[in-house]
Write an enzyme that holds these catalytic residues in place. Structure first.
Site, PDB file in Angstrom:
ATOM      1  N   CYS A 262     -14.356  19.121  10.625  1.00  0.00           N
ATOM      2  CA  CYS A 262     -13.719  19.485   9.349  1.00  0.00           C
ATOM      3  C   CYS A 262     -12.258  19.027   9.259  1.00  0.00           C
ATOM      4  CB  CYS A 262     -13.909  20.968   9.072  1.00  0.00           C
ATOM      5  SG  CYS A 262     -14.017  21.254   7.286  1.00  0.00           S
ATOM      6  N   HIS A 345     -20.012  21.778   9.221  1.00  0.00           N
ATOM      7  CA  HIS A 345     -19.814  22.718  10.332  1.00  0.00           C
ATOM      8  C   HIS A 345     -21.058  22.864  11.206  1.00  0.00           C
ATOM      9  CE1 HIS A 345     -15.782  24.157   9.483  1.00  0.00           C
ATOM     10  NE2 HIS A 345     -16.069  23.846   8.238  1.00  0.00           N
ATOM     11  N   GLU A 347     -21.293  24.157  14.003  1.00  0.00           N
ATOM     12  CA  GLU A 347     -21.318  25.462  14.687  1.00  0.00           C
ATOM     13  C   GLU A 347     -22.021  26.510  13.818  1.00  0.00           C
ATOM     14  OE1 GLU A 347     -18.805  24.314  13.089  1.00  0.00           O
ATOM     15  OE2 GLU A 347     -17.735  25.905  12.046  1.00  0.00           O
TER      16      GLU A 347
HETATM   17  N1  LIG Z   1     -12.922  24.072   7.331  1.00  0.00           N
HETATM   18  C1  LIG Z   1     -11.929  23.215   7.396  1.00  0.00           C
HETATM   19  O1  LIG Z   1     -11.524  22.767   8.469  1.00  0.00           O
HETATM   20  C2  LIG Z   1     -11.254  22.881   6.089  1.00  0.00           C
HETATM   21  C3  LIG Z   1     -10.486  21.593   6.124  1.00  0.00           C
HETATM   22  C4  LIG Z   1      -9.461  21.460   4.992  1.00  0.00           C
HETATM   23  N2  LIG Z   1      -8.557  22.543   4.986  1.00  0.00           N
HETATM   24  C5  LIG Z   1     -10.161  21.310   3.660  1.00  0.00           C
HETATM   25  O2  LIG Z   1     -10.104  22.192   2.850  1.00  0.00           O
HETATM   26  O3  LIG Z   1     -10.760  20.301   3.400  1.00  0.00           O
END
Ligand SMILES: NC(=O)CC[C@H](N)C(=O)O
Length: 372
Positions: A262, A345, A347
Protein backbone atom coordinates in the site's frame (compact mmCIF):
# COMPACT_ATOMS: atom_id res chain seq x y z
CA UNK A 1 -27.98 14.14 20.46
CA UNK A 2 -28.30 15.78 17.07
CA UNK A 3 -25.21 15.75 14.82
CA UNK A 4 -24.54 17.37 11.47
CA UNK A 5 -22.16 16.11 8.78
CA UNK A 6 -21.33 18.80 6.21
CA UNK A 7 -19.18 18.29 3.12
CA UNK A 8 -16.95 20.99 1.70
CA UNK A 9 -19.44 21.51 -1.17
CA UNK A 10 -22.21 22.30 1.34
CA UNK A 11 -24.06 18.98 1.07
CA UNK A 12 -25.23 18.01 4.54
CA UNK A 13 -26.57 14.97 6.37
CA UNK A 14 -28.34 14.94 9.70
CA UNK A 15 -27.84 12.20 12.24
CA UNK A 16 -27.33 11.59 15.94
CA UNK A 17 -24.19 11.07 17.97
CA UNK A 18 -23.92 7.80 19.91
CA UNK A 19 -20.72 8.89 21.67
CA UNK A 20 -21.56 12.30 23.11
CA UNK A 21 -20.62 15.80 22.05
CA UNK A 22 -17.85 16.60 19.61
CA UNK A 23 -16.67 18.34 16.47
CA UNK A 24 -14.08 16.93 14.11
CA UNK A 25 -12.98 17.24 10.49
CA UNK A 26 -11.25 15.05 7.95
CA UNK A 27 -11.51 13.56 4.49
CA UNK A 28 -14.68 11.49 4.35
CA UNK A 29 -14.31 8.07 2.76
CA UNK A 30 -16.66 5.10 2.46
CA UNK A 31 -15.81 1.50 3.27
CA UNK A 32 -18.05 -1.21 1.81
CA UNK A 33 -16.97 -4.04 4.15
CA UNK A 34 -19.82 -5.84 5.93
CA UNK A 35 -17.52 -6.65 8.87
CA UNK A 36 -14.07 -5.71 10.15
CA UNK A 37 -14.93 -2.37 11.76
CA UNK A 38 -12.51 -2.88 14.63
CA UNK A 39 -9.57 -3.51 12.27
CA UNK A 40 -10.65 -0.45 10.25
CA UNK A 41 -10.86 1.81 13.32
CA UNK A 42 -7.36 0.82 14.47
CA UNK A 43 -5.64 0.77 11.05
CA UNK A 44 -3.13 3.71 11.15
CA UNK A 45 -3.67 4.23 7.40
CA UNK A 46 -7.03 5.84 8.26
CA UNK A 47 -5.46 8.75 10.14
CA UNK A 48 -7.15 12.03 9.18
CA UNK A 49 -10.17 10.29 7.64
CA UNK A 50 -13.83 10.15 8.60
CA UNK A 51 -14.92 6.60 7.80
CA UNK A 52 -18.47 5.95 6.61
CA UNK A 53 -19.53 2.28 6.52
CA UNK A 54 -21.98 1.42 3.74
CA UNK A 55 -23.20 -1.76 5.45
CA UNK A 56 -26.28 -0.60 7.40
CA UNK A 57 -25.81 -2.45 10.68
CA UNK A 58 -22.46 -1.99 12.39
CA UNK A 59 -21.38 -3.14 15.85
CA UNK A 60 -23.34 -6.40 16.11
CA UNK A 61 -20.37 -8.54 17.21
CA UNK A 62 -18.95 -5.84 19.52
CA UNK A 63 -15.29 -5.24 20.28
CA UNK A 64 -12.77 -7.89 21.32
CA UNK A 65 -9.16 -8.01 22.47
CA UNK A 66 -7.75 -9.76 19.40
CA UNK A 67 -8.79 -7.81 16.30
CA UNK A 68 -6.85 -4.57 16.78
CA UNK A 69 -4.39 -3.52 14.08
CA UNK A 70 -2.42 -1.08 16.28
CA UNK A 71 -2.36 0.36 19.79
CA UNK A 72 -5.18 2.85 19.25
CA UNK A 73 -8.03 4.15 17.10
CA UNK A 74 -6.83 6.31 14.19
CA UNK A 75 -9.97 7.33 12.31
CA UNK A 76 -11.15 10.92 12.92
CA UNK A 77 -14.79 9.86 13.27
CA UNK A 78 -17.06 6.91 12.47
CA UNK A 79 -20.30 7.21 10.49
CA UNK A 80 -22.91 4.44 10.33
CA UNK A 81 -26.54 3.95 9.39
CA UNK A 82 -27.33 2.09 12.58
CA UNK A 83 -25.01 1.33 15.48
CA UNK A 84 -25.68 -1.85 17.47
CA UNK A 85 -25.49 -1.05 21.18
CA UNK A 86 -25.96 -4.58 22.55
CA UNK A 87 -23.46 -6.83 20.78
CA UNK A 88 -23.80 -10.58 20.69
CA UNK A 89 -20.59 -12.55 20.26
CA UNK A 90 -18.59 -14.88 22.48
CA UNK A 91 -15.42 -12.84 21.97
CA UNK A 92 -16.98 -9.44 22.72
CA UNK A 93 -15.64 -7.60 25.75
CA UNK A 94 -17.20 -4.21 24.96
CA UNK A 95 -19.76 -2.52 22.73
CA UNK A 96 -18.79 -0.33 19.76
CA UNK A 97 -20.23 2.89 21.29
CA UNK A 98 -18.39 2.31 24.59
CA UNK A 99 -15.13 1.63 22.72
CA UNK A 100 -15.41 4.85 20.71
CA UNK A 101 -16.43 6.87 23.80
CA UNK A 102 -13.50 5.50 25.81
CA UNK A 103 -11.16 6.63 23.02
CA UNK A 104 -12.83 10.02 22.50
CA UNK A 105 -13.80 9.25 18.92
CA UNK A 106 -17.00 10.72 17.58
CA UNK A 107 -19.49 8.17 16.25
CA UNK A 108 -22.70 9.17 14.51
CA UNK A 109 -25.65 7.17 13.19
CA UNK A 110 -28.90 7.75 11.36
CA UNK A 111 -26.97 9.10 8.38
CA UNK A 112 -28.13 8.06 4.91
CA UNK A 113 -24.78 6.38 4.31
CA UNK A 114 -25.69 5.22 0.82
CA UNK A 115 -26.62 8.74 -0.28
CA UNK A 116 -23.34 10.01 1.18
CA UNK A 117 -21.43 7.26 -0.64
CA UNK A 118 -23.14 7.96 -3.96
CA UNK A 119 -22.33 11.65 -3.57
CA UNK A 120 -18.61 10.91 -3.07
CA UNK A 121 -18.60 8.43 -5.97
CA UNK A 122 -20.13 11.03 -8.28
CA UNK A 123 -18.33 14.17 -7.09
CA UNK A 124 -15.07 12.72 -5.73
CA UNK A 125 -13.30 12.63 -2.36
CA UNK A 126 -14.15 15.52 -0.04
CA UNK A 127 -13.31 17.07 3.27
CA UNK A 128 -16.08 17.19 5.86
CA UNK A 129 -16.92 18.33 9.37
CA UNK A 130 -19.09 16.50 11.84
CA UNK A 131 -20.43 18.47 14.76
CA UNK A 132 -22.90 18.24 17.61
CA UNK A 133 -21.89 21.67 18.89
CA UNK A 134 -22.47 23.82 15.85
CA UNK A 135 -25.37 22.77 13.60
CA UNK A 136 -25.11 25.69 11.18
CA UNK A 137 -24.50 24.26 7.70
CA UNK A 138 -22.78 27.36 6.29
CA UNK A 139 -20.38 27.59 9.28
CA UNK A 140 -19.52 23.91 9.00
CA UNK A 141 -19.03 24.14 5.23
CA UNK A 142 -16.50 26.96 5.74
CA UNK A 143 -14.71 24.90 8.41
CA UNK A 144 -14.58 21.90 6.07
CA UNK A 145 -13.13 24.05 3.29
CA UNK A 146 -10.41 25.33 5.60
CA UNK A 147 -9.16 21.81 6.48
CA UNK A 148 -5.86 20.80 4.82
CA UNK A 149 -6.51 18.61 1.76
CA UNK A 150 -5.24 15.03 1.96
CA UNK A 151 -2.96 15.68 -1.01
CA UNK A 152 0.32 17.06 0.32
CA UNK A 153 -0.01 15.68 3.86
CA UNK A 154 2.93 13.67 5.20
CA UNK A 155 0.83 11.81 7.77
CA UNK A 156 3.05 8.72 7.92
CA UNK A 157 5.53 10.56 10.16
CA UNK A 158 2.73 11.06 12.71
CA UNK A 159 2.02 7.34 13.15
CA UNK A 160 5.51 5.89 12.68
CA UNK A 161 7.14 4.48 15.84
CA UNK A 162 9.64 6.69 17.72
CA UNK A 163 11.92 3.83 18.71
CA UNK A 164 12.79 0.51 17.03
CA UNK A 165 10.82 -2.49 18.23
CA UNK A 166 10.25 -6.18 17.68
CA UNK A 167 6.78 -7.69 17.64
CA UNK A 168 5.48 -10.53 19.80
CA UNK A 169 1.73 -10.05 19.68
CA UNK A 170 2.46 -6.46 20.68
CA UNK A 171 5.47 -4.14 20.20
CA UNK A 172 8.54 -4.53 22.44
CA UNK A 173 11.05 -1.69 22.15
CA UNK A 174 14.68 -2.67 21.58
CA UNK A 175 17.96 -0.90 22.11
CA UNK A 176 19.81 -1.29 18.82
CA UNK A 177 23.19 -1.36 20.59
CA UNK A 178 22.30 -4.69 22.19
CA UNK A 179 20.13 -6.03 19.38
CA UNK A 180 20.98 -9.45 17.97
CA UNK A 181 19.09 -11.14 15.14
CA UNK A 182 17.79 -14.60 16.03
CA UNK A 183 19.29 -17.51 14.11
CA UNK A 184 17.49 -19.25 11.24
CA UNK A 185 15.12 -16.38 10.55
CA UNK A 186 15.17 -13.91 7.66
CA UNK A 187 16.48 -10.58 8.97
CA UNK A 188 13.92 -8.02 7.95
CA UNK A 189 14.10 -4.29 8.60
CA UNK A 190 10.58 -2.86 8.42
CA UNK A 191 10.27 0.85 7.71
CA UNK A 192 7.27 1.86 9.77
CA UNK A 193 4.79 4.29 8.23
CA UNK A 194 1.96 3.03 10.46
CA UNK A 195 2.19 -0.74 10.10
CA UNK A 196 -0.76 -3.01 10.78
CA UNK A 197 -0.16 -5.82 13.27
CA UNK A 198 -1.64 -8.43 10.95
CA UNK A 199 1.18 -7.71 8.47
CA UNK A 200 3.76 -8.28 11.20
CA UNK A 201 2.05 -11.52 12.23
CA UNK A 202 2.14 -12.80 8.67
CA UNK A 203 5.77 -11.77 8.12
CA UNK A 204 6.64 -13.81 11.22
CA UNK A 205 4.59 -16.75 9.97
CA UNK A 206 6.66 -16.71 6.77
CA UNK A 207 10.01 -16.99 8.63
CA UNK A 208 10.85 -13.30 8.70
CA UNK A 209 12.13 -11.67 11.88
CA UNK A 210 10.84 -8.11 11.59
CA UNK A 211 12.78 -5.31 13.27
CA UNK A 212 10.52 -2.29 12.98
CA UNK A 213 12.29 1.07 12.72
CA UNK A 214 11.06 4.70 12.49
CA UNK A 215 10.22 6.05 9.04
CA UNK A 216 13.12 8.51 9.09
CA UNK A 217 15.82 5.92 9.84
CA UNK A 218 18.73 6.66 7.49
CA UNK A 219 20.18 4.36 4.87
CA UNK A 220 23.44 4.13 6.87
CA UNK A 221 21.63 3.09 10.07
CA UNK A 222 19.63 0.44 8.19
CA UNK A 223 22.77 -0.80 6.46
CA UNK A 224 24.57 -1.15 9.79
CA UNK A 225 21.85 -3.57 10.95
CA UNK A 226 22.88 -5.98 8.17
CA UNK A 227 19.38 -7.09 7.19
CA UNK A 228 18.62 -9.71 4.56
CA UNK A 229 15.73 -7.64 3.21
CA UNK A 230 13.63 -4.51 3.70
CA UNK A 231 9.86 -4.14 4.02
CA UNK A 232 7.95 -0.89 3.45
CA UNK A 233 4.71 -0.71 5.42
CA UNK A 234 1.25 0.66 4.78
CA UNK A 235 0.45 4.09 6.19
CA UNK A 236 -1.72 7.20 6.00
CA UNK A 237 -1.58 10.30 3.83
CA UNK A 238 0.12 11.27 0.61
CA UNK A 239 3.38 9.44 -0.26
CA UNK A 240 4.79 12.31 -2.33
CA UNK A 241 5.82 14.68 0.50
CA UNK A 242 7.79 11.85 2.19
CA UNK A 243 10.89 13.02 0.30
CA UNK A 244 13.45 11.92 2.90
CA UNK A 245 12.00 8.40 2.95
CA UNK A 246 11.83 8.25 -0.84
CA UNK A 247 15.57 9.09 -1.06
CA UNK A 248 16.41 6.38 1.51
CA UNK A 249 14.30 3.81 -0.32
CA UNK A 250 15.99 4.71 -3.59
CA UNK A 251 19.38 3.79 -2.08
CA UNK A 252 17.97 0.67 -0.41
CA UNK A 253 16.53 -0.52 -3.73
CA UNK A 254 20.03 -0.65 -5.18
CA UNK A 255 21.32 -3.05 -2.53
CA UNK A 256 18.54 -5.01 -0.85
CA UNK A 257 15.58 -7.22 -1.66
CA UNK A 258 12.51 -5.10 -1.02
CA UNK A 259 8.77 -5.51 -0.65
CA UNK A 260 6.05 -2.95 0.02
CA UNK A 261 2.33 -2.92 0.78
CA UNK A 262 0.00 0.00 0.00
CA UNK A 263 1.81 3.21 1.09
CA UNK A 264 4.99 1.07 0.84
CA UNK A 265 4.03 0.23 -2.76
CA UNK A 266 3.52 3.92 -3.52
CA UNK A 267 6.81 5.01 -1.89
CA UNK A 268 8.68 2.31 -3.79
CA UNK A 269 7.03 3.40 -7.05
CA UNK A 270 8.09 7.00 -6.46
CA UNK A 271 11.63 6.02 -5.37
CA UNK A 272 12.07 4.11 -8.63
CA UNK A 273 10.93 7.08 -10.71
CA UNK A 274 7.15 6.62 -10.98
CA UNK A 275 4.40 9.18 -10.53
CA UNK A 276 1.65 9.38 -7.95
CA UNK A 277 -1.90 10.65 -8.27
CA UNK A 278 -5.02 10.82 -6.11
CA UNK A 279 -7.94 8.61 -7.12
CA UNK A 280 -11.32 10.30 -7.66
CA UNK A 281 -12.57 8.34 -4.66
CA UNK A 282 -10.56 5.79 -2.71
CA UNK A 283 -10.72 2.00 -2.63
CA UNK A 284 -11.82 0.94 0.85
CA UNK A 285 -13.38 -2.49 0.71
CA UNK A 286 -13.00 -6.22 1.22
CA UNK A 287 -14.07 -7.32 -2.25
CA UNK A 288 -12.04 -5.67 -5.02
CA UNK A 289 -11.20 -8.08 -7.86
CA UNK A 290 -7.48 -8.01 -8.63
CA UNK A 291 -5.97 -9.86 -11.58
CA UNK A 292 -2.59 -11.54 -11.17
CA UNK A 293 -1.08 -10.89 -14.59
CA UNK A 294 1.34 -13.84 -14.35
CA UNK A 295 -1.36 -16.47 -13.79
CA UNK A 296 -4.47 -14.63 -15.08
CA UNK A 297 -6.17 -15.66 -11.83
CA UNK A 298 -8.54 -13.27 -10.12
CA UNK A 299 -8.10 -12.70 -6.40
CA UNK A 300 -10.67 -10.96 -4.20
CA UNK A 301 -8.70 -8.41 -2.24
CA UNK A 302 -8.93 -6.14 0.77
CA UNK A 303 -8.22 -2.51 -0.15
CA UNK A 304 -7.61 0.79 1.58
CA UNK A 305 -6.03 3.54 -0.48
CA UNK A 306 -6.79 6.96 -1.91
CA UNK A 307 -3.62 7.38 -3.97
CA UNK A 308 -2.22 5.32 -6.82
CA UNK A 309 1.11 5.06 -8.66
CA UNK A 310 1.86 5.15 -12.36
CA UNK A 311 4.94 3.20 -13.40
CA UNK A 312 3.98 2.87 -17.07
CA UNK A 313 6.98 4.85 -18.31
CA UNK A 314 9.55 2.76 -16.40
CA UNK A 315 10.57 -0.10 -18.66
CA UNK A 316 12.64 -1.81 -15.94
CA UNK A 317 9.45 -2.39 -13.91
CA UNK A 318 6.63 -4.77 -14.75
CA UNK A 319 3.01 -4.51 -13.61
CA UNK A 320 2.07 -7.75 -11.81
CA UNK A 321 -1.53 -6.98 -10.73
CA UNK A 322 -4.38 -4.75 -11.87
CA UNK A 323 -7.70 -3.80 -10.32
CA UNK A 324 -10.58 -5.04 -12.48
CA UNK A 325 -12.99 -2.36 -11.24
CA UNK A 326 -11.03 0.59 -12.62
CA UNK A 327 -7.89 -0.92 -14.21
CA UNK A 328 -5.57 0.87 -11.76
CA UNK A 329 -2.20 -0.60 -10.83
CA UNK A 330 -2.31 -3.11 -7.97
CA UNK A 331 1.25 -4.43 -7.97
CA UNK A 332 4.61 -4.38 -9.71
CA UNK A 333 8.01 -6.02 -9.70
CA UNK A 334 11.47 -5.07 -10.86
CA UNK A 335 12.47 -6.99 -13.98
CA UNK A 336 16.00 -7.79 -12.76
CA UNK A 337 16.16 -7.00 -9.03
CA UNK A 338 14.39 -8.72 -6.09
CA UNK A 339 11.76 -6.01 -5.63
CA UNK A 340 7.97 -6.57 -5.38
CA UNK A 341 5.06 -4.50 -4.13
CA UNK A 342 1.27 -4.56 -3.99
CA UNK A 343 -1.25 -1.75 -3.58
CA UNK A 344 -3.92 -3.95 -1.98
CA UNK A 345 -3.75 -5.71 1.39
CA UNK A 346 -2.60 -9.35 1.24
CA UNK A 347 -2.62 -9.46 5.05
CA UNK A 348 -6.40 -9.04 4.81
CA UNK A 349 -6.98 -7.61 8.27
CA UNK A 350 -9.96 -7.64 7.60
CA UNK A 351 -10.83 -9.40 4.35
CA UNK A 352 -10.51 -12.54 2.24
CA UNK A 353 -7.19 -14.41 2.20
CA UNK A 354 -6.83 -14.84 -1.58
CA UNK A 355 -3.71 -12.63 -1.82
CA UNK A 356 -1.66 -14.11 1.03
CA UNK A 357 0.62 -15.79 -1.50
CA UNK A 358 2.39 -12.41 -1.58
CA UNK A 359 4.17 -13.28 1.68
CA UNK A 360 5.23 -16.71 0.40
CA UNK A 361 6.48 -15.06 -2.76
CA UNK A 362 8.46 -12.47 -0.79
CA UNK A 363 10.04 -15.22 1.34
CA UNK A 364 11.01 -17.25 -1.72
CA UNK A 365 12.47 -14.17 -3.42
CA UNK A 366 14.61 -13.24 -0.39
CA UNK A 367 15.81 -16.81 0.22
CA UNK A 368 16.87 -17.11 -3.41
CA UNK A 369 18.76 -13.83 -3.09
CA UNK A 370 20.51 -14.98 0.13
CA UNK A 371 21.66 -18.22 -1.57
CA UNK A 372 22.99 -16.08 -4.43
N1 LIG B 1 -3.37 1.64 3.42
C1 LIG B 1 -2.43 2.46 3.00
O1 LIG B 1 -1.23 2.21 3.15
C2 LIG B 1 -2.90 3.76 2.39
C3 LIG B 1 -1.88 4.41 1.51
C4 LIG B 1 -2.16 5.90 1.25
N2 LIG B 1 -2.27 6.62 2.46
C5 LIG B 1 -3.39 6.06 0.39
O2 LIG B 1 -4.39 6.53 0.85
O3 LIG B 1 -3.36 5.74 -0.77
Amino acid sequence: MKAMLVLEDGTFFEGTSFTGHGEIGGEVIFNTGMTGYQEILTDPSYLGQIVCMTYPHIGNYGINDEDIESGKIHVSAFVVKECVKTPSNWRATQSLPDYLKENNILGIEGIDTRALTRHIRIHGAMRAIISTKDLNVENLKQKAKSLPPMQGQALAYKVSCNKPYIFNNKPHEVDLKNFKWPKNRIRLVVLDFGIKWSILRLLKKYEFEPLIVPATTSYEEINSLQPDAIFLSNGPGDPEPLTEVIQTVKKLSENYPLAGICLGHQILGLALGGKCFKLKFGHHALNHPVKDLATNKIEISSQNHGFCVDISELDFLQATHINLNDNTLEGFKHKTKPIIAVQHHPEAGPGPHDCQTFFAHFKKMVKKHIKG
